[in-house]
Design an enzyme around this catalytic site. Structure first.
Site, PDB file in Angstrom:
ATOM      1  N   HIS A  49       4.400   0.821  -0.558  1.00 54.12           N
ATOM      2  CA  HIS A  49       3.224   1.673  -0.783  1.00 54.12           C
ATOM      3  C   HIS A  49       3.156   2.786   0.243  1.00 54.12           C
ATOM      4  CE1 HIS A  49       1.924  -1.520   2.001  1.00 54.12           C
ATOM      5  NE2 HIS A  49       1.067  -0.646   2.501  1.00 54.12           N
ATOM      6  N   HIS A  76       0.383   5.519   1.976  1.00 52.83           N
ATOM      7  CA  HIS A  76      -1.036   5.814   2.204  1.00 52.83           C
ATOM      8  C   HIS A  76      -1.259   7.330   2.164  1.00 52.83           C
ATOM      9  CE1 HIS A  76      -2.092   1.819   4.181  1.00 52.83           C
ATOM     10  NE2 HIS A  76      -0.773   1.799   4.300  1.00 52.83           N
TER      11      HIS A  76
HETATM   12  P1  AMP Z   1      -0.242  -1.823   5.082  1.00 48.11           P
HETATM   13  O1  AMP Z   1      -0.797  -2.218   6.430  1.00 48.11           O
HETATM   14  O2  AMP Z   1       0.522  -0.522   5.131  1.00 48.11           O
HETATM   15  O3  AMP Z   1       0.525  -2.953   4.437  1.00 48.11           O
HETATM   16  O4  AMP Z   1      -1.502  -1.484   4.195  1.00 48.11           O
HETATM   17  C1  AMP Z   1      -2.054  -2.360   3.281  1.00 48.11           C
HETATM   18  C2  AMP Z   1      -3.351  -1.741   2.828  1.00 48.11           C
HETATM   19  O5  AMP Z   1      -3.790  -2.401   1.674  1.00 48.11           O
HETATM   20  C3  AMP Z   1      -4.492  -1.839   3.862  1.00 48.11           C
HETATM   21  O6  AMP Z   1      -4.912  -0.529   4.239  1.00 48.11           O
HETATM   22  C4  AMP Z   1      -5.590  -2.594   3.102  1.00 48.11           C
HETATM   23  O7  AMP Z   1      -6.882  -2.097   3.357  1.00 48.11           O
HETATM   24  C5  AMP Z   1      -5.188  -2.368   1.647  1.00 48.11           C
HETATM   25  N1  AMP Z   1      -5.628  -3.418   0.735  1.00 48.11           N
HETATM   26  C6  AMP Z   1      -5.474  -4.748   0.855  1.00 48.11           C
HETATM   27  N2  AMP Z   1      -5.986  -5.391  -0.221  1.00 48.11           N
HETATM   28  C7  AMP Z   1      -6.459  -4.423  -1.052  1.00 48.11           C
HETATM   29  C8  AMP Z   1      -7.116  -4.437  -2.321  1.00 48.11           C
HETATM   30  N3  AMP Z   1      -7.370  -5.587  -2.952  1.00 48.11           N
HETATM   31  N4  AMP Z   1      -7.458  -3.255  -2.875  1.00 48.11           N
HETATM   32  C9  AMP Z   1      -7.213  -2.097  -2.246  1.00 48.11           C
HETATM   33  N5  AMP Z   1      -6.588  -2.012  -1.048  1.00 48.11           N
HETATM   34  C10 AMP Z   1      -6.228  -3.157  -0.452  1.00 48.11           C
END
Ligand code: AMP
Ligand code: ZN
Length: 137
Positions: A98, A100
């Site tokens: 993913h 951001h």
């Molecule tokens: P990372 O640290 O790059 O793996 O980012 C994962 C992101 O996913 C974090 O910013 C979380 O806030 C986001 N996240 C986790 N669960 C959900 C969800 N159910 N819906 C939307 N975002 C999420």
């Protein structure tokens, strides 16, 4: 597969979807850096950029180009960061590729990481070691 983002793709977990095409989905991050913070993912599960097929990465890049201006306009942001945490030590929590998209505002209190200088002669050696390891397909 016990993956939060795969469950968002199937609708098993609800999300605020803002963009979707055949291969790519984008939805709002539930703990945003700022309102409008969006995650762009391939619909198929891959754990990081390196594992993700080229055509899906291209689709993600094109989606970012479409979505980012809409986010900036919607939340009246001054700028934006595009980020990817690759591996747990780099802050990756969800092991599904993913990116951001993070809207930024003047004086929003967020900072980038701090740079630190190379030791004498280290920069040339690091550059050489990296170029030695680049594999052109
Ligand atoms: P990372 O640290 O790059 O793996 O980012 C994962 C992101 O996913 C974090 O910013 C979380 O806030 C986001 N996240 C986790 N669960 C959900 C969800 N159910 N819906 C939307 N975002 C999420
Ligand atoms: Zn997944």
């Amino acid at each position: 597969m016990d993956c939060i983002f795969c469950k968002i793709v199937t609708g098993e977990i609800p999300s605020y979807k803002i963009y979707e095409d055949e291969n790519v989905l984008a939805f709002l991050d539930i703990t945003p850096v700022n309102p409008g913070h969006t995650l762009v993912i391939p619909k198929k599960h891959y754990k990081n950029i390196i594992d993700t097929p080229d055509e899906l990465l291209q689709g993600m890049a094109l989606a970012v180009k479409k979505i980012a201006p809409a986010i900036i306009k919607a939340v009246k942001a001054d700028a934006w960061n595009l980020g990817a945490n690759n591996g747990a030590v780099a802050g990756q929590i969800v092991m599904h590729t993913h990116w951001h998209i993070m809207p930024r505002f003047t004086n929003d209190g967020h900072h980038l990481w701090y740079g630190k200088p190379y030791a004498d002669g280290e920069i040339a050696e690091v550059a050489q070691r990296i170029t030695d390891n680049i594999k052109i397909r």
